[in-house]
Design a protein around this motif. Structure first.
Motif, PDB file in Angstrom:
ATOM      1  N   LYS A  58       0.854  -1.189   0.000  1.00  0.00           N
ATOM      2  CA  LYS A  58       0.000   0.000   0.000  1.00  0.00           C
ATOM      3  C   LYS A  58       0.884   1.231   0.000  1.00  0.00           C
ATOM      4  O   LYS A  58       1.916   1.289   0.669  1.00  0.00           O
ATOM      5  N   ASP A  70      -2.489   5.784   0.688  1.00  0.00           N
ATOM      6  CA  ASP A  70      -3.553   4.870   1.099  1.00  0.00           C
ATOM      7  C   ASP A  70      -3.552   4.676   2.614  1.00  0.00           C
ATOM      8  O   ASP A  70      -4.606   4.610   3.258  1.00  0.00           O
ATOM      9  N   LYS A  71      -2.350   4.585   3.186  1.00  0.00           N
ATOM     10  CA  LYS A  71      -2.248   4.428   4.637  1.00  0.00           C
ATOM     11  C   LYS A  71      -2.792   5.643   5.363  1.00  0.00           C
ATOM     12  O   LYS A  71      -3.463   5.526   6.382  1.00  0.00           O
ATOM     13  N   LEU A 131      -6.600   5.545   5.347  1.00  0.00           N
ATOM     14  CA  LEU A 131      -7.129   4.604   6.329  1.00  0.00           C
ATOM     15  C   LEU A 131      -7.071   5.183   7.740  1.00  0.00           C
ATOM     16  O   LEU A 131      -8.007   5.041   8.525  1.00  0.00           O
ATOM     17  N   GLN A 191      -9.842   7.724   8.134  1.00  0.00           N
ATOM     18  CA  GLN A 191     -11.141   7.093   8.280  1.00  0.00           C
ATOM     19  C   GLN A 191     -11.325   6.543   9.685  1.00  0.00           C
ATOM     20  O   GLN A 191     -12.394   6.657  10.278  1.00  0.00           O
ATOM     21  N   ARG A 192     -10.296   5.951  10.244  1.00  0.00           N
ATOM     22  CA  ARG A 192     -10.383   5.413  11.604  1.00  0.00           C
ATOM     23  C   ARG A 192     -10.551   6.532  12.624  1.00  0.00           C
ATOM     24  O   ARG A 192     -11.270   6.394  13.600  1.00  0.00           O
TER      25      ARG A 192
END
Length: 90
Positions: A8, A12-13, A16, A19-20
């Protein structure tokens, strides 16, 4: 031959992680109800005291002699209510 997984990307990391972090935190419920123990002890003891008073001095007390065997239901009802209140304790 199957292809291996690609790593990734840093972008992308970061998505994420964002989003968390955006997810709402769970609110913890109150752990205890402080009014429950004194209330269920009081109601239970009142039920027991009613029965003891009925058996010891029932005929001498005017309103208790009028209720006759309903006094047993009142005393047992107090103890049952105390048990019901006790189930609310966390």
């Amino acid at each position: 031959m199957p292809e291996s997984r690609t790593r990734k990307s840093a972008e992308d990391k970061q998505k994420l992680k964002a989003q968390r972090a955006a997810k709402p935190q769970k609110v913890k419920a109150p752990s205890s109800r402080r009014w429950v123990p004194p209330t269920f002890i009081t109601v239970g003891l009142l039920g027991v005291a009613w029965l003891i008073t009925f058996y010891v001095a029932g005929p001498r007390i005017p309103y208790m002699s009028d209720l006759d065997n309903w006094n047993i239901l009142i005393g047992m009802g107090g103890m049952a209510a105390a048990f019901g209140i006790a189930t609310l304790w966390r």
